[in-house]
Motif scaffolding. Structure first.
Motif, PDB file in Angstrom:
ATOM      1  N   TRP A 188      -1.396  11.877  -8.004  1.00 12.79           N
ATOM      2  CA  TRP A 188      -2.660  11.518  -7.393  1.00 12.79           C
ATOM      3  C   TRP A 188      -2.464  11.365  -5.889  1.00 12.79           C
ATOM      4  CZ3 TRP A 188      -4.931   7.060 -10.893  1.00 12.79           C
ATOM      5  CH2 TRP A 188      -5.273   7.610 -12.140  1.00 12.79           C
ATOM      6  N   PRO A 189      -3.493  11.595  -5.089  1.00  9.33           N
ATOM      7  CA  PRO A 189      -3.361  11.402  -3.636  1.00  9.33           C
ATOM      8  C   PRO A 189      -2.948   9.971  -3.299  1.00  9.33           C
ATOM      9  CG  PRO A 189      -5.395  12.570  -4.142  1.00  9.33           C
ATOM     10  CD  PRO A 189      -4.822  12.109  -5.460  1.00  9.33           C
ATOM     11  N   ARG A 190      -2.153   9.822  -2.276  1.00  9.45           N
ATOM     12  CA  ARG A 190      -1.696   8.491  -1.864  1.00  9.45           C
ATOM     13  C   ARG A 190      -2.858   7.588  -1.472  1.00  9.45           C
ATOM     14  NH1 ARG A 190       2.099  12.204  -0.081  1.00  9.45           N
ATOM     15  NH2 ARG A 190       4.269  11.765  -0.676  1.00  9.45           N
ATOM     16  N   LEU A 191      -3.969   8.198  -1.070  1.00 15.12           N
ATOM     17  CA  LEU A 191      -5.132   7.399  -0.686  1.00 15.12           C
ATOM     18  C   LEU A 191      -5.587   6.489  -1.817  1.00 15.12           C
ATOM     19  CD1 LEU A 191      -7.436   9.897   1.255  1.00 15.12           C
ATOM     20  CD2 LEU A 191      -5.528   8.520   2.079  1.00 15.12           C
ATOM     21  N   THR A 192      -5.377   6.897  -3.067  1.00 15.15           N
ATOM     22  CA  THR A 192      -5.798   6.052  -4.182  1.00 15.15           C
ATOM     23  C   THR A 192      -5.021   4.740  -4.186  1.00 15.15           C
ATOM     24  OG1 THR A 192      -4.257   7.231  -5.639  1.00 15.15           O
ATOM     25  CG2 THR A 192      -6.537   7.982  -5.613  1.00 15.15           C
ATOM     26  N   GLY A 193      -3.746   4.801  -3.837  1.00 15.70           N
ATOM     27  CA  GLY A 193      -2.943   3.586  -3.745  1.00 15.70           C
ATOM     28  C   GLY A 193      -3.415   2.692  -2.615  1.00 15.70           C
ATOM     29  N   TYR A 194      -3.698   3.297  -1.456  1.00 14.71           N
ATOM     30  CA  TYR A 194      -4.188   2.510  -0.318  1.00 14.71           C
ATOM     31  C   TYR A 194      -5.517   1.841  -0.667  1.00 14.71           C
ATOM     32  CZ  TYR A 194      -1.006   5.796   2.072  1.00 14.71           C
ATOM     33  OH  TYR A 194       0.061   6.564   2.452  1.00 14.71           O
ATOM     34  N   ALA A 195      -6.428   2.616  -1.263  1.00 10.53           N
ATOM     35  CA  ALA A 195      -7.753   2.081  -1.604  1.00 10.53           C
ATOM     36  C   ALA A 195      -7.643   0.998  -2.672  1.00 10.53           C
ATOM     37  CB  ALA A 195      -8.664   3.205  -2.077  1.00 10.53           C
ATOM     38  N   ALA A 196      -6.686   1.138  -3.593  1.00 10.31           N
ATOM     39  CA  ALA A 196      -6.512   0.128  -4.641  1.00 10.31           C
ATOM     40  C   ALA A 196      -6.085  -1.209  -4.047  1.00 10.31           C
ATOM     41  CB  ALA A 196      -5.481   0.615  -5.662  1.00 10.31           C
ATOM     42  N   VAL A 197      -5.183  -1.173  -3.076  1.00 10.29           N
ATOM     43  CA  VAL A 197      -4.786  -2.417  -2.399  1.00 10.29           C
ATOM     44  C   VAL A 197      -5.982  -3.040  -1.691  1.00 10.29           C
ATOM     45  CG1 VAL A 197      -3.361  -3.378  -0.548  1.00 10.29           C
ATOM     46  CG2 VAL A 197      -2.374  -1.752  -2.164  1.00 10.29           C
ATOM     47  N   GLY A 198      -6.777  -2.195  -1.029  1.00  7.01           N
ATOM     48  CA  GLY A 198      -7.977  -2.702  -0.376  1.00  7.01           C
ATOM     49  C   GLY A 198      -8.942  -3.323  -1.367  1.00  7.01           C
ATOM     50  N   ALA A 199      -9.096  -2.700  -2.531  1.00  7.58           N
ATOM     51  CA  ALA A 199     -10.008  -3.226  -3.548  1.00  7.58           C
ATOM     52  C   ALA A 199      -9.546  -4.587  -4.061  1.00  7.58           C
ATOM     53  CB  ALA A 199     -10.122  -2.234  -4.703  1.00  7.58           C
ATOM     54  N   VAL A 200      -8.229  -4.762  -4.217  1.00 10.80           N
ATOM     55  CA  VAL A 200      -7.701  -6.060  -4.642  1.00 10.80           C
ATOM     56  C   VAL A 200      -8.032  -7.136  -3.608  1.00 10.80           C
ATOM     57  CG1 VAL A 200      -5.585  -7.350  -5.104  1.00 10.80           C
ATOM     58  CG2 VAL A 200      -5.878  -5.068  -6.070  1.00 10.80           C
ATOM     59  N   ALA A 239       0.822  -1.205   0.000  1.00 10.17           N
ATOM     60  CA  ALA A 239       0.000   0.000   0.000  1.00 10.17           C
ATOM     61  C   ALA A 239       0.856   1.255   0.000  1.00 10.17           C
ATOM     62  CB  ALA A 239      -0.935  -0.006   1.206  1.00 10.17           C
ATOM     63  N   ALA A 240       1.925   1.240   0.819  1.00  7.85           N
ATOM     64  CA  ALA A 240       2.810   2.409   0.881  1.00  7.85           C
ATOM     65  C   ALA A 240       3.492   2.646  -0.463  1.00  7.85           C
ATOM     66  CB  ALA A 240       3.846   2.213   1.991  1.00  7.85           C
ATOM     67  N   LEU A 241       3.978   1.576  -1.099  1.00 13.23           N
ATOM     68  CA  LEU A 241       4.651   1.721  -2.392  1.00 13.23           C
ATOM     69  C   LEU A 241       3.681   2.188  -3.472  1.00 13.23           C
ATOM     70  CD1 LEU A 241       6.972  -1.439  -2.446  1.00 13.23           C
ATOM     71  CD2 LEU A 241       7.662   0.955  -2.216  1.00 13.23           C
ATOM     72  N   LEU A 242       2.498   1.606  -3.499  1.00 15.76           N
ATOM     73  CA  LEU A 242       1.529   1.996  -4.514  1.00 15.76           C
ATOM     74  C   LEU A 242       1.047   3.423  -4.299  1.00 15.76           C
ATOM     75  CD1 LEU A 242       0.109   0.924  -6.998  1.00 15.76           C
ATOM     76  CD2 LEU A 242      -1.740   0.099  -5.535  1.00 15.76           C
ATOM     77  N   GLY A 243       0.860   3.804  -3.027  1.00 11.50           N
ATOM     78  CA  GLY A 243       0.477   5.179  -2.736  1.00 11.50           C
ATOM     79  C   GLY A 243       1.547   6.171  -3.155  1.00 11.50           C
ATOM     80  N   GLU A 244       2.811   5.826  -2.900  1.00  9.45           N
ATOM     81  CA  GLU A 244       3.908   6.719  -3.280  1.00  9.45           C
ATOM     82  C   GLU A 244       4.050   6.791  -4.794  1.00  9.45           C
ATOM     83  OE1 GLU A 244       6.379   9.549  -1.846  1.00  9.45           O
ATOM     84  OE2 GLU A 244       5.081   8.207  -0.680  1.00  9.45           O
ATOM     85  N   LEU A 245       3.825   5.663  -5.464  1.00  8.26           N
ATOM     86  CA  LEU A 245       3.886   5.648  -6.925  1.00  8.26           C
ATOM     87  C   LEU A 245       2.785   6.528  -7.514  1.00  8.26           C
ATOM     88  CD1 LEU A 245       5.163   4.399  -9.486  1.00  8.26           C
ATOM     89  CD2 LEU A 245       3.459   2.572  -9.307  1.00  8.26           C
ATOM     90  N   ALA A 246       1.591   6.425  -6.958  1.00  8.14           N
ATOM     91  CA  ALA A 246       0.479   7.252  -7.445  1.00  8.14           C
ATOM     92  C   ALA A 246       0.783   8.731  -7.264  1.00  8.14           C
ATOM     93  CB  ALA A 246      -0.808   6.878  -6.700  1.00  8.14           C
ATOM     94  N   TRP A 247       1.418   9.076  -6.143  1.00  8.00           N
ATOM     95  CA  TRP A 247       1.700  10.473  -5.856  1.00  8.00           C
ATOM     96  C   TRP A 247       2.828  11.022  -6.723  1.00  8.00           C
ATOM     97  CZ3 TRP A 247      -0.174  14.738  -4.127  1.00  8.00           C
ATOM     98  CH2 TRP A 247       0.649  15.768  -3.696  1.00  8.00           C
ATOM     99  N   ARG A 248       3.900  10.265  -6.856  1.00  8.15           N
ATOM    100  CA  ARG A 248       5.081  10.784  -7.556  1.00  8.15           C
ATOM    101  C   ARG A 248       4.961  10.694  -9.080  1.00  8.15           C
ATOM    102  NH1 ARG A 248       9.176  12.041  -4.265  1.00  8.15           N
ATOM    103  NH2 ARG A 248       9.071  11.306  -2.104  1.00  8.15           N
ATOM    104  N   ARG A 249       4.292   9.674  -9.571  1.00 12.37           N
ATOM    105  CA  ARG A 249       4.190   9.497 -11.020  1.00 12.37           C
ATOM    106  C   ARG A 249       2.965  10.183 -11.604  1.00 12.37           C
ATOM    107  NH1 ARG A 249       9.058   8.111 -13.086  1.00 12.37           N
ATOM    108  NH2 ARG A 249       9.980   6.379 -11.907  1.00 12.37           N
TER     109      ARG A 249
END
Length: 405
Positions: free
Chosen positions: A44-56, A31-41
């Protein structure tokens, strides 16, 4: 011997399951890596990465139910910190100077509740479920709003109004659902006598504990330098003690921190400066919170309640936006700002989940019908809502596209 060894391996802390130490640790890393990827690349807010892991996790059938002891504690603590922050940013004097903003808050919360109630009944939802569902739909998630605003460094009229409306909506929803729950208990001849002391104590006790916590934190803020990390740890400790007291005394774990923040913010004319270490200390808990909420639904929930939930999401969003547009001019908003504010009222996250869980616990007969609809609504809203808030605020120039992490 082999069977015994295999049993030990699959139940050990390093077994690859979400409810083990290894599984939970890997989920946090992902979740931390995906959130950071969403933010830096993607910015997008890091929350999207956290929520994406939850959705999986949800799609894989590995989501949470909300009954897990350790996880529920982490969710309550994270939500308490975020609600305390929301309350501490709510300036009631501003509402006094701009009564149309308060009118907007009341109208959009009330209109959303009524619209969801009517739509739910039209779709065949029983009145015992449609009532609490309408109240839960009134709120806008302060957790999502605060994190997106903080990460994107948003500032401006729409941002301030959005944070104010989300805090007020949460207050309305918590109080209204508590009153509905109390009314149902007191209206039953078989439970009213035993329920009366508990209901009264829970309602007034939450206010008293919130005021006591706010007063204590106000004293700490006056005596200690909040730029010091140790002082912030003391503040966090006080919030956690109040949360433990609220759970032990069966008070509202949502109302207490929100009221404490409001008490702290509005007892003095000086603006409350949010300690910078709060975000650092609570970062892990916030990550856990949004992964948990993102995984709370299941594919079965979408099959059984997805159509109703999708309709209610649209009805709720349209009702809130319509109320904002109706009072845009009197409250001092341009039409573009009103559009951005109305769109930003989409989030419905951890607060709604906890409200639904608590109501289902207090009224077991309603829970099996209420929870699937709420969880399906979260499934539709949780992932896109941070992006909707970010793009809405950016459209009115309150987020700089060049903002760095």
């Amino acid at each position: 011997m082999t069977d015994s060894l295999w049993s030990i391996l699959i139940t050990a802390p390093w077994a690859l399951r979400p409810d083990t130490l290894l599984g939970a640790s890997l989920l946090m890393v992902a979740a931390a890596l995906l959130g950071e990827l969403a933010w830096r690349r993607l910015r997008w807010p890091r929350l999207t990465g956290y929520a994406a892991v939850g959705a999986v996790l949800a799609v894989a059938g590995l989501g949470v139910t909300g009954d897990e002891g350790a996880l529920r504690l982490a969710v309550d603590v994270a939500l308490a910190l975020l609600l305390f922050e929301a309350g501490a940013r709510l300036n009631l004097r501003w509402l006094g100077r701009n009564p149309w903003l308060l009118a907007t808050s009341l109208l959009e919360a009330g209109l959303a509740g009524v619209a969801v109630l009517i739509a739910a009944r039209a779709l065949g939802v029983p009145p015992t479920v449609a009532g609490p569902l309408a109240i839960i739909s009134m709120c806008v998630s302060p957790a999502v709003v605060q994190r997106v605003v903080g990460e994107c460094h948003a500032a401006g009229q729409v941002t301030e109004r959005l944070m104010t409306l989300s805090a007020l909506n949460t207050l309305y929803a918590v109080l209204a659902l508590k009153l509905l729950s109390a009314g149902l208990l007191l209206s039953d001849p078989g439970t009213w006598f035993n329920a009366l002391p508990t209901v009264t104590f829970s309602f007034f006790g939450s206010f008293l504990l919130g005021a006591a916590l706010g007063s204590l934190l106000s004293l700490i803020a006056r005596r200690l330098d909040l730029r010091n990390e140790n002082s912030v740890v003391l503040l966090l400790g006080c919030v956690l003690v109040a949360l433990v007291l609220a759970k032990t005394l069966q008070l509202s774990t949502l109302l207490v921190p929100l009221l404490a923040g409001m008490w702290l913010r509005n007892r003095t004319d000086r603006p409350w400066v949010w300690p910078r270490h709060f975000g650092t200390v609570g970062g892990v808990l916030v990550l856990v919170l949004f992964v948990a909420v993102g995984s709370a639904w299941s594919p079965e929930v979408l099959v059984t309640a997805g159509a109703v939930a999708a309709a209610l999401v649209v009805v709720r969003w349209v009702a809130k936006a319509a109320a904002v547009f109706a009072l845009a001019r009197p409250s001092g908003l341009a039409w573009k700002q009103a559009g951005a504010l109305g769109a930003s009222l989409l989030p419905l996250s951890a607060t709604a989940w906890v409200l639904a869980l608590e109501f289902a616990h207090a009224h077991p007969a309603v829970g099996p019908a209420l929870l699937p609809v709420v969880l399906a609504m979260l499934a539709f809203i949780e992932l896109p809502s941070p992006l909707v808030v970010m793009f809405s605020l950016r459209a009115v120039g309150e987020i700089d596209k060049r903002e760095k992490a």
